[in-house]
Structures are given as C-alpha cells and as structure tokens.
Write a protein that holds these residues in place. Structure first.
Motif, PDB file in Angstrom:
ATOM      1  N   PRO A  34      60.394  -3.339   3.496  1.00 46.13           N
ATOM      2  CA  PRO A  34      61.214  -3.539   4.708  1.00 46.13           C
ATOM      3  C   PRO A  34      62.147  -4.736   4.605  1.00 46.13           C
ATOM      4  CG  PRO A  34      58.956  -3.010   5.303  1.00 46.13           C
ATOM      5  CD  PRO A  34      58.956  -3.278   3.823  1.00 46.13           C
ATOM      6  N   LEU A  35      61.679  -5.835   4.031  1.00 44.48           N
ATOM      7  CA  LEU A  35      62.527  -7.010   3.888  1.00 44.48           C
ATOM      8  C   LEU A  35      63.688  -6.737   2.942  1.00 44.48           C
ATOM      9  CD1 LEU A  35      59.811  -9.812   3.617  1.00 44.48           C
ATOM     10  CD2 LEU A  35      61.287  -9.308   5.575  1.00 44.48           C
ATOM     11  N   ASP A  36      63.451  -5.904   1.956  1.00 39.30           N
ATOM     12  CA  ASP A  36      64.505  -5.566   1.009  1.00 39.30           C
ATOM     13  C   ASP A  36      65.620  -4.780   1.690  1.00 39.30           C
ATOM     14  OD1 ASP A  36      65.365  -5.847  -1.678  1.00 39.30           O
ATOM     15  OD2 ASP A  36      64.926  -3.733  -2.025  1.00 39.30           O
ATOM     16  N   VAL A  37      65.263  -3.846   2.557  1.00 39.73           N
ATOM     17  CA  VAL A  37      66.270  -3.072   3.288  1.00 39.73           C
ATOM     18  C   VAL A  37      67.093  -3.991   4.189  1.00 39.73           C
ATOM     19  CG1 VAL A  37      66.621  -1.292   5.046  1.00 39.73           C
ATOM     20  CG2 VAL A  37      64.984  -0.904   3.195  1.00 39.73           C
ATOM     21  N   VAL A  38      66.434  -4.909   4.876  1.00 39.46           N
ATOM     22  CA  VAL A  38      67.142  -5.868   5.738  1.00 39.46           C
ATOM     23  C   VAL A  38      68.103  -6.715   4.902  1.00 39.46           C
ATOM     24  CG1 VAL A  38      66.865  -7.902   7.199  1.00 39.46           C
ATOM     25  CG2 VAL A  38      65.340  -5.938   7.492  1.00 39.46           C
ATOM     26  N   LYS A  39      67.641  -7.177   3.768  1.00 45.73           N
ATOM     27  CA  LYS A  39      68.494  -8.008   2.905  1.00 45.73           C
ATOM     28  C   LYS A  39      69.725  -7.247   2.451  1.00 45.73           C
ATOM     29  CE  LYS A  39      67.574  -8.639  -1.522  1.00 45.73           C
ATOM     30  NZ  LYS A  39      68.769  -8.526  -2.376  1.00 45.73           N
ATOM     31  N   ILE A  40      69.553  -6.011   2.026  1.00 45.64           N
ATOM     32  CA  ILE A  40      70.678  -5.215   1.540  1.00 45.64           C
ATOM     33  C   ILE A  40      71.684  -4.975   2.655  1.00 45.64           C
ATOM     34  CG2 ILE A  40      71.347  -2.915   0.713  1.00 45.64           C
ATOM     35  CD1 ILE A  40      68.743  -2.903  -0.916  1.00 45.64           C
ATOM     36  N   ARG A  41      71.211  -4.674   3.850  1.00 43.47           N
ATOM     37  CA  ARG A  41      72.125  -4.447   4.975  1.00 43.47           C
ATOM     38  C   ARG A  41      72.951  -5.703   5.265  1.00 43.47           C
ATOM     39  NH1 ARG A  41      70.871  -0.075   8.431  1.00 43.47           N
ATOM     40  NH2 ARG A  41      70.110   1.632   7.100  1.00 43.47           N
ATOM     41  N   LEU A  42      72.319  -6.860   5.227  1.00 45.28           N
ATOM     42  CA  LEU A  42      73.045  -8.108   5.478  1.00 45.28           C
ATOM     43  C   LEU A  42      74.037  -8.406   4.354  1.00 45.28           C
ATOM     44  CD1 LEU A  42      70.142 -10.340   6.828  1.00 45.28           C
ATOM     45  CD2 LEU A  42      72.139  -9.578   8.114  1.00 45.28           C
ATOM     46  N   GLN A  43      73.652  -8.144   3.127  1.00 48.35           N
ATOM     47  CA  GLN A  43      74.536  -8.416   2.001  1.00 48.35           C
ATOM     48  C   GLN A  43      75.770  -7.519   2.014  1.00 48.35           C
ATOM     49  OE1 GLN A  43      71.556  -8.020  -1.197  1.00 48.35           O
ATOM     50  NE2 GLN A  43      72.028 -10.127  -1.744  1.00 48.35           N
ATOM     51  N   LEU A  44      75.636  -6.320   2.530  1.00 52.90           N
ATOM     52  CA  LEU A  44      76.751  -5.376   2.541  1.00 52.90           C
ATOM     53  C   LEU A  44      77.662  -5.555   3.747  1.00 52.90           C
ATOM     54  CD1 LEU A  44      75.004  -2.083   1.342  1.00 52.90           C
ATOM     55  CD2 LEU A  44      76.416  -3.652   0.004  1.00 52.90           C
ATOM     56  N   ASN A  56      87.372  -6.634  14.359  1.00 52.94           N
ATOM     57  CA  ASN A  56      88.225  -5.587  14.922  1.00 52.94           C
ATOM     58  C   ASN A  56      88.185  -4.326  14.069  1.00 52.94           C
ATOM     59  OD1 ASN A  56      89.006  -7.321  16.956  1.00 52.94           O
ATOM     60  ND2 ASN A  56      90.870  -7.999  15.903  1.00 52.94           N
ATOM     61  N   GLY A  57      88.005  -3.205  14.722  1.00 52.58           N
ATOM     62  CA  GLY A  57      88.048  -1.922  14.020  1.00 52.58           C
ATOM     63  C   GLY A  57      86.796  -1.561  13.254  1.00 52.58           C
ATOM     64  N   ILE A  58      85.740  -2.327  13.422  1.00 56.55           N
ATOM     65  CA  ILE A  58      84.500  -2.041  12.691  1.00 56.55           C
ATOM     66  C   ILE A  58      83.738  -0.929  13.401  1.00 56.55           C
ATOM     67  CG2 ILE A  58      82.234  -2.966  12.083  1.00 56.55           C
ATOM     68  CD1 ILE A  58      83.541  -5.600  11.540  1.00 56.55           C
ATOM     69  N   LYS A  59      83.335   0.078  12.623  1.00 60.90           N
ATOM     70  CA  LYS A  59      82.597   1.208  13.185  1.00 60.90           C
ATOM     71  C   LYS A  59      81.089   1.024  13.071  1.00 60.90           C
ATOM     72  CE  LYS A  59      86.323   4.421  11.964  1.00 60.90           C
ATOM     73  NZ  LYS A  59      86.690   5.630  11.187  1.00 60.90           N
ATOM     74  N   GLY A  60      80.649   0.295  12.046  1.00 57.06           N
ATOM     75  CA  GLY A  60      79.218   0.118  11.827  1.00 57.06           C
ATOM     76  C   GLY A  60      78.636  -0.996  12.675  1.00 57.06           C
ATOM     77  N   PRO A  61      77.345  -1.264  12.509  1.00 54.84           N
ATOM     78  CA  PRO A  61      76.682  -2.314  13.290  1.00 54.84           C
ATOM     79  C   PRO A  61      77.088  -3.704  12.826  1.00 54.84           C
ATOM     80  CG  PRO A  61      75.193  -1.443  11.644  1.00 54.84           C
ATOM     81  CD  PRO A  61      76.429  -0.584  11.580  1.00 54.84           C
ATOM     82  N   VAL A  62      76.886  -4.676  13.693  1.00 58.02           N
ATOM     83  CA  VAL A  62      77.111  -6.076  13.364  1.00 58.02           C
ATOM     84  C   VAL A  62      75.757  -6.773  13.419  1.00 58.02           C
ATOM     85  CG1 VAL A  62      78.246  -8.211  14.016  1.00 58.02           C
ATOM     86  CG2 VAL A  62      79.455  -6.044  14.289  1.00 58.02           C
ATOM     87  N   TYR A  63      75.239  -7.123  12.252  1.00 54.76           N
ATOM     88  CA  TYR A  63      73.930  -7.751  12.180  1.00 54.76           C
ATOM     89  C   TYR A  63      74.066  -9.271  12.260  1.00 54.76           C
ATOM     90  CZ  TYR A  63      72.467  -3.161  10.429  1.00 54.76           C
ATOM     91  OH  TYR A  63      72.221  -1.824  10.288  1.00 54.76           O
ATOM     92  N   LYS A  64      73.145  -9.896  12.998  1.00 54.44           N
ATOM     93  CA  LYS A  64      73.175 -11.352  13.170  1.00 54.44           C
ATOM     94  C   LYS A  64      71.792 -11.916  12.891  1.00 54.44           C
ATOM     95  CE  LYS A  64      76.799 -11.063  16.696  1.00 54.44           C
ATOM     96  NZ  LYS A  64      77.193 -11.405  18.089  1.00 54.44           N
ATOM     97  N   GLY A  65      71.492 -12.122  11.629  1.00 50.03           N
ATOM     98  CA  GLY A  65      70.221 -12.708  11.254  1.00 50.03           C
ATOM     99  C   GLY A  65      69.179 -11.677  10.860  1.00 50.03           C
ATOM    100  N   ALA A  66      68.169 -12.133  10.154  1.00 50.25           N
ATOM    101  CA  ALA A  66      67.162 -11.243   9.582  1.00 50.25           C
ATOM    102  C   ALA A  66      66.345 -10.513  10.645  1.00 50.25           C
ATOM    103  CB  ALA A  66      66.238 -12.041   8.660  1.00 50.25           C
ATOM    104  N   PHE A  67      65.854 -11.245  11.630  1.00 47.04           N
ATOM    105  CA  PHE A  67      64.965 -10.631  12.616  1.00 47.04           C
ATOM    106  C   PHE A  67      65.710  -9.669  13.540  1.00 47.04           C
ATOM    107  CE2 PHE A  67      62.793 -14.622  11.491  1.00 47.04           C
ATOM    108  CZ  PHE A  67      61.591 -14.092  11.033  1.00 47.04           C
ATOM    109  N   SER A  68      66.922 -10.025  13.935  1.00 45.76           N
ATOM    110  CA  SER A  68      67.695  -9.111  14.774  1.00 45.76           C
ATOM    111  C   SER A  68      68.097  -7.868  13.980  1.00 45.76           C
ATOM    112  CB  SER A  68      68.935  -9.814  15.327  1.00 45.76           C
ATOM    113  OG  SER A  68      69.801 -10.201  14.278  1.00 45.76           O
ATOM    114  N   THR A  69      68.348  -8.016  12.691  1.00 52.00           N
ATOM    115  CA  THR A  69      68.656  -6.862  11.840  1.00 52.00           C
ATOM    116  C   THR A  69      67.449  -5.949  11.740  1.00 52.00           C
ATOM    117  OG1 THR A  69      70.208  -8.183  10.540  1.00 52.00           O
ATOM    118  CG2 THR A  69      69.427  -6.136   9.554  1.00 52.00           C
ATOM    119  N   PHE A  70      66.292  -6.531  11.561  1.00 53.51           N
ATOM    120  CA  PHE A  70      65.041  -5.773  11.504  1.00 53.51           C
ATOM    121  C   PHE A  70      64.862  -4.942  12.774  1.00 53.51           C
ATOM    122  CE2 PHE A  70      60.534  -5.107  11.987  1.00 53.51           C
ATOM    123  CZ  PHE A  70      60.052  -4.912  10.699  1.00 53.51           C
ATOM    124  N   ARG A  71      65.039  -5.598  13.917  1.00 50.29           N
ATOM    125  CA  ARG A  71      64.881  -4.896  15.201  1.00 50.29           C
ATOM    126  C   ARG A  71      65.934  -3.808  15.374  1.00 50.29           C
ATOM    127  NH1 ARG A  71      64.073 -10.248  17.109  1.00 50.29           N
ATOM    128  NH2 ARG A  71      66.211 -10.249  17.901  1.00 50.29           N
TER     129      ARG A  71
END
Length: 320
Positions: A34-44, A56-71
């Motif tokens: 699970p931590l690996d998936v969170v890391k990859i999402r943040l890196q990308l 502006n113009g972003i269609k995907g999610p905006v992740y802000k930190g490890a725990f919020s990305t996890f949630r």
C-alpha cells in the motif's frame, strides 16, 4: 575485517542464499505494497501544490501528502486499489531478492581472491552496487509493469498482466519494457552501495545478538536504507515518470504527465516546472516505506538463511 562480517558474507550455500533472498523479498513486498502505491501516485503528480496556476485544467486528483493520498485512494477506488500492481511487484521482489543476495555474495567472494583485498567499506560498496545493478536490470520489466498498474485509476488501461505484456510488446516494442532503465541503474548503484556499506558498518555494532529478538539486523537495515534512499531519491522519481511514457501516457490517473526526453532533461524539466521540491515529491512516504521494507527484508533474510543452515547442515542437496 571482523569475524562477524566474514560470517555474514560467507555463510550458506548458493541455493540457501537464493531461497533466503527470494523469501525476504516476497514477505517485504506484501507488507509495504500500500505504501508503494501511495508513493508512486505522489511521484507521478506533475503539478506544484504551491503554484495554483499549475492546477488549471487538471483532470486527475490532486494529492496533498501521504496520509491524505492513502485516504483518497481508498475512498475513490476501494481498498483493493492499494495493491494495484502487486502481482508483477511480487514476482519482481522474489526474483530481485534472490539475484541481489546471490550477486552480493559472489562479488564479495571474488574480491577475497584478489592479490590485494579492498578495504571493508570499499568492498561492501562494490558488492552492493554490483548486486543492485544486476538485480535491477534483470527484473526491470516487472518494475515497469508494477508502476503502470499502480498509476491506473478506475478506468483500466491494461486487462491483466498478460494483456499488459502483449500491449506493450505490440505498440512499444521490446524497448518499451525498459523505459527509464538508465535512471534505475544510475539510482540503484549508489543506493545499494551506500545501503550495504551502512548495513555492514552498523551490523558490526548492533546486529546479530546485540539487541533482543534479532532486532539489531532490522535496525541496521532501517538506518542504512534511510541514508541511501534520501541520497538518490530524485533519480527514483524521474524513473517513475519515464516508466509511464509512451502511447498510454495521458490515460493514467494523472493525465497531464509531461513528456520527458531522457533522465537529465527530465530532471531539468521537473526542476523548472515544479521547483526543487518536485524532485523530492513522495520522499516522506518513501522513507516510511523504506524503513519497514529494509527491516523486514534483512530480518527475514537472516532468519531464513540461519534456519536453512541449521536444518540442512548434513544434507548434500544444499551443497551447490
């Protein structure tokens, strides 16, 4: 060199080392998936959170930190999404662990035959770098597949592992499986060299029976990994960005990943667009992941290897 270090490097047959390394990789991967998936999402994530205009113009999610990305991943894609890419990752870690420890042992033993043996720190660095380069190159297609599956959102790009292999072969050719390999080798050589050098040094003082329940081996692995991971993290980040290049680049959860032309240009583009912090996006969760991963890997490797040696001392099956 101390007798303890000699014992660590030379004990066990080749087959025992292969099995111990493979089991260590398998167990470690399952624990930190699970931590690996969170890391990859943040890196990308290619936009700067400090620059509102970049959103502006972003269609995907905006992740802000490890725990919020996890949630966010659990909320939007379900708990199973935390194990996206786990099948190729498990295969990669099993193969990687076996190749890594076998190469490390072989290179170390080869250096002992030299007319003038290198100092312990240099010897550990050479063995660790060679082990990392060999294991990374051999298992890289699985690493790329792991990244691409983890980068998928709710809309699937690949229909299973075999489907992904077929599509990449058809539309990108053999080179498609090795996108970003130069960054991976450029990262893993100093990483493994620094990791094993740090581990060997710490293992002399806190490894083995120094701390209870074998925790010395795990503690040495944790600190060695944190030190090495921080030093080479920008190369790890650009490797992930390069792995999702190609005809499917705009179809992942982050649909606005720029096109990068090589490692150096990729690093320069990230710095220019996202600042120096862009180079270290996901570092926190990477360190959180690296600590238990290395601890579990080294602890499992030591325990499995000793168990095999203790139970098969007189069995010729292991003498290869």
């Amino acid at each position: 060199m101390s007798a303890e270090v000699e014992r660590l490097k030379d004990e066990g047959t080749r087959l025992q080392v292969i099995i111990s390394g493979a089991v260590a990789g398998l167990v470690s991967r399952f624990c930190i998936a699970p931590l690996d998936v969170v890391k990859i999402r943040l890196q990308l994530q290619p936009h700067s959170l400090s620059d509102p205009l970049s959103l502006n113009g972003i269609k995907g999610p905006v992740y802000k930190g490890a725990f919020s990305t996890f949630r966010a991943i659990v909320r939007e894609e379900g708990v199973r999404a935390l194990w996206k890419g786990n099948v190729p990752a498990e295969l990669m870690y099993v193969c990687y662990g076996g190749i890594q420890f076998t190469t490390y042992r072989s290179v170390t033993q080869a250096q002992s035959l030299l007319p003038t043996r290198p100092p312990p720190s240099v010897e550990s660095f050479i063995s660790g770098a060679a082990a990392g380069a060999a294991a990374t190159t051999a298992t890289y297609p699985l690493d790329l597949l792991r990244t691409r599956f983890a980068a998928q959102g709710s809309d699937r790009i690949y229909q299973g592992l075999l489907g992904a292999v077929r599509d990449i072969s058809r539309y990108e050719g053999p080179r498609g499986f090795f996108r970003g390999l130069s960054a991976a080798v450029g990262q893993i050589v100093p990483y493994m060299g620094l990791f094993f050098t740090g581990y060997e040094f710490l293992h002399q003082y806190i490894g083995g029976t120094t701390l209870p329940f074998g925790s010395g081996d795990a503690t040495a692995g944790v600190f060695a990994s944190i030190f090495a991971k921080t030093a080479v993290f920008p190369l790890d980040l650009v490797r992930k960005r390069l792995q999702v290049q190609g005809p499917t680049r705009t179809r992942y959860i982050h649909s606005n990943i720029p096109e990068y032309k090589g490692v150096i240009r990729g690093l320069a583009a990230i710095w220019q667009r996202e600042g120096y912090r862009g180079w270290y996006r996901g570092l926190t969760v990477s360190l959180i992941k690296a600590a238990p991963a290395s601890a579990v890997t080294m602890w499992t490797y030591e325990r499995v290897l000793h168990a095999l040696i203790d139970t098969n001392k007189n069995d010729e099956t292991w003498e290869i």
